[in-house]
Design a protein around this motif. Structure first.
Motif, PDB file in Angstrom:
ATOM      1  N   ILE A 147       0.835  -1.206   0.000  1.00  0.00           N
ATOM      2  CA  ILE A 147       0.000   0.000   0.000  1.00  0.00           C
ATOM      3  C   ILE A 147       0.868   1.253   0.000  1.00  0.00           C
ATOM      4  CG2 ILE A 147      -1.616   1.342   1.407  1.00  0.00           C
ATOM      5  CD1 ILE A 147      -2.871  -1.347   2.247  1.00  0.00           C
ATOM      6  N   VAL A 148       1.904   1.260   0.826  1.00  0.00           N
ATOM      7  CA  VAL A 148       2.817   2.408   0.839  1.00  0.00           C
ATOM      8  C   VAL A 148       3.453   2.596  -0.539  1.00  0.00           C
ATOM      9  CG1 VAL A 148       4.944   3.325   1.836  1.00  0.00           C
ATOM     10  CG2 VAL A 148       3.274   2.204   3.309  1.00  0.00           C
ATOM     11  N   ALA A 149       3.857   1.488  -1.165  1.00  0.00           N
ATOM     12  CA  ALA A 149       4.472   1.578  -2.491  1.00  0.00           C
ATOM     13  C   ALA A 149       3.484   2.111  -3.523  1.00  0.00           C
ATOM     14  CB  ALA A 149       4.986   0.198  -2.908  1.00  0.00           C
ATOM     15  N   LEU A 150       2.236   1.670  -3.471  1.00  0.00           N
ATOM     16  CA  LEU A 150       1.238   2.144  -4.434  1.00  0.00           C
ATOM     17  C   LEU A 150       0.884   3.604  -4.188  1.00  0.00           C
ATOM     18  CD1 LEU A 150      -1.131  -0.951  -4.670  1.00  0.00           C
ATOM     19  CD2 LEU A 150       0.559  -0.192  -6.334  1.00  0.00           C
ATOM     20  N   ALA A 201       0.553  -3.539  -8.471  1.00  0.00           N
ATOM     21  CA  ALA A 201       0.271  -4.157  -7.174  1.00  0.00           C
ATOM     22  C   ALA A 201       0.799  -5.587  -7.115  1.00  0.00           C
ATOM     23  CB  ALA A 201      -1.232  -4.136  -6.905  1.00  0.00           C
ATOM     24  N   SER A 202       0.607  -6.341  -8.181  1.00  0.00           N
ATOM     25  CA  SER A 202       1.125  -7.710  -8.220  1.00  0.00           C
ATOM     26  C   SER A 202       2.644  -7.718  -8.116  1.00  0.00           C
ATOM     27  CB  SER A 202       0.675  -8.394  -9.513  1.00  0.00           C
ATOM     28  OG  SER A 202      -0.723  -8.455  -9.585  1.00  0.00           O
ATOM     29  N   ARG A 203       3.267  -6.744  -8.783  1.00  0.00           N
ATOM     30  CA  ARG A 203       4.729  -6.641  -8.702  1.00  0.00           C
ATOM     31  C   ARG A 203       5.175  -6.316  -7.283  1.00  0.00           C
ATOM     32  NH1 ARG A 203       9.229  -7.175  -8.543  1.00  0.00           N
ATOM     33  NH2 ARG A 203      10.925  -6.546  -9.932  1.00  0.00           N
ATOM     34  N   ALA A 204       4.417  -5.462  -6.607  1.00  0.00           N
ATOM     35  CA  ALA A 204       4.769  -5.091  -5.242  1.00  0.00           C
ATOM     36  C   ALA A 204       4.592  -6.265  -4.292  1.00  0.00           C
ATOM     37  CB  ALA A 204       3.912  -3.905  -4.785  1.00  0.00           C
TER      38      ALA A 204
END
Length: 490
Positions: free
Chosen positions: A268-271, A407-410
């Protein structure tokens, strides 16, 4: 015979067959191509296909089946006392394979003869001492039963490879003769070759499906085996992750909730970092930037996608972590105790995901028809109003797909988490604390010579299956939302 040589010999036989098949077909037609049913090249290809396909198929099947038979036979030769000393049969077989490799290297380097390496009556101390003198890895776990099993392992593999080479070459030659027999003017070579190509295309199209099925089955079988050893309720609802490596599990706590929380928190932080920056960059590049600026800015932005994740991990560990620690640590606000934290990994992962969002969103926005822009301008809308009310709604399904890809990558990222987020499995809302993810724990659980019959190793498959089901559910839900929105928009 080395596998590469065998493969090249089969290809050479096929090349000879192509030339002979083509020449034989022309000779049967009196040198006049018009008397042939198919073009001459089809007759040559027919011979080459009949030479290569059966031989290569048998080679592939043999390479899959032979290790199973050899491992099963060798494991039956190992006494139970050796298994008890090494805690599991898997560890014993690993030692057998390492010893066999040491014997192979010693023979290849001339440190011992092949006859001596195979001699089952050779003195155990003499053989191991020669291996040590040759610089091969022989640990204290190598006992006389393991050495004898390694010798048998080498002999069985060498014999199997020799038999495989003979069968493959015989099939190649038989296919050559079969194809040459059919190389006459009346043979429908084109039909045969096109049918073979169609079968090849079907096989290529089936690889992805079969690979997916194989991955799912491997996860399912090992997950079921794990839940036979560990209660499913404790796994899915446990709030503590404390694996024990003593015996066959001991009093391990293997609750998945802390790992799932860390996975989604960091993602979530990454997105939050990647989606706004990537989407705004895509809007600028597609709607505002001049062709000269776009030609420079987009390739530079996409360079981020080519940086290895280990480099991002080092960047998080050596740069971002200390920077955040200086701001939020004891010398600053006092919120952060160490450089490894959710915020560290999330920020760096967000930077890594920016090109995924921006590049895909840019292509999707550019795919919106120009007529829609012209119609909006014709109604008096400004450029910003057109982007907000026309272009982005039209491109929304594709943008959602780009965000899901990011998101899948994260969720699947490992190295940035290992180096930037720490290894603590905990349930906490503080983004400045160390946490870990499912993927990082899968790596740690399968690192080293683990006993694959224990819950500590099998839990990795249960973690993988859980993550697979969750991401699949998220993708299905997102697809449903996108389709409903597309119906309303259309």
């Amino acid at each position: 015979m080395p596998l590469l040589w065998l493969f090249l010999i089969v290809l050479a036989i096929a090349a000879v067959g192509f030339v002979l098949g083509r020449a034989r077909a022309l000779a049967s037609a009196g040198g006049d191509v018009r008397n042939l049913h198919s073009l001459p090249s089809y007759y040559g290809n027919n011979v080459a296909i009949k030479t290569v396909v059966p031989a290569i198929l048998v080679m592939l099947i043999w390479l899959i089946v032979q290790p199973m038979i050899v491992n099963s036979t060798i494991s039956g030769m190992i006494p139970e006392s050796s298994v008890a000393e090494n805690s599991s049969l898997g560890l014993v077989m690993s030692e057998v394979r390492r010893t066999a490799d040491g014997l192979d290297n010693a023979v290849a380097n001339g440190d011992m003869t092949e006859a001596f390496a195979r001699d089952a009556r050779a003195d155990f101390t003499d053989v191991t001492q020669r291996l040590k003198d040759a610089g091969q890895i022989v640990t204290s776990d190598v006992t006389q039963p393991i050495l004898r099993a390694a010798q048998s392992y080498r002999i069985m593999n060498a014999t199997g490879n020799l038999i495989m080479s003979g069968i493959v070459l015989a099939l190649a030659l038989a296919g050559l003769l079969w194809g040459l027999r059919d190389s006459h003017a009346a043979f429908r070579a084109r039909n045969t070759v096109e049918a073979a190509v169609r079968a090849l295309l079907i096989g290529a199209a089936s690889i992805a499906i079969l690979t997916t099925i194989g991955i799912i089955l491997s996860l399912v079988f090992n997950t079921v085996e794990f839940f036979r050893l560990y209660p499913a309720t404790d796994f899915f609802f446990g709030t503590s992750w404390a694996p024990s490596f003593s015996g066959r599990g001991g009093s391990s706590d293997l609750g998945v909730l802390p790992l799932l929380w860390g996975t989604f928190y960091i993602s979530i932080v990454a997105l939050v970092v990647a989606v706004p920056i990537g989407l705004f960059a895509a809007v600028y590049l597609s709607e505002y930037a001049t062709p000269r600026v776009r030609a420079v800015a987009k390739p530079m932005l996409e360079v981020l996608a080519g940086i290895p994740t280990i480099v991002y991990g080092l960047f998080a560990l050596l740069t971002v972590g200390p920077l955040l620690l200086g701001i939020f640590g004891d010398d600053g606000l006092g919120w952060m105790q160490a450089g490894t934290a959710v915020m560290t990994a999330g920020l760096v992962m967000g930077i890594m995901l920016i090109p995924f969002v921006s590049s895909l969103s840019d292509d999707i926005i550019n795919a919106v028809p120009q007529a829609m822009r012209d119609g909006s301008y014709g109604l008096g809308a400004t450029q910003s109003e057109t982007i907000k009310q026309v272009i982005l709604p039209a491109a929304l399904p594709g943008i959602v797909g780009a965000i899901l890809l990011a998101a899948s990558r994260a969720i699947g990222e490992t190295m940035i988490v290992v180096l930037g987020a720490g290894a603590a499995a905990k349930l906490s809302l503080n983004p400045f604390e160390a946490m870990t993810t499912v993927t990082a724990k899968i790596v740690s659980q399968l690192t080293g010579d683990a006993d694959f019959s224990s819950p500590e190793a099998l839990v990795a498959f249960a973690l993988g299956m859980t993550l697979f089901v969750l991401t699949l559910g998220l993708n299905v839900l997102a697809l449903y939302i996108v389709r409903k929105y597309r119906e309303q928009y259309e």
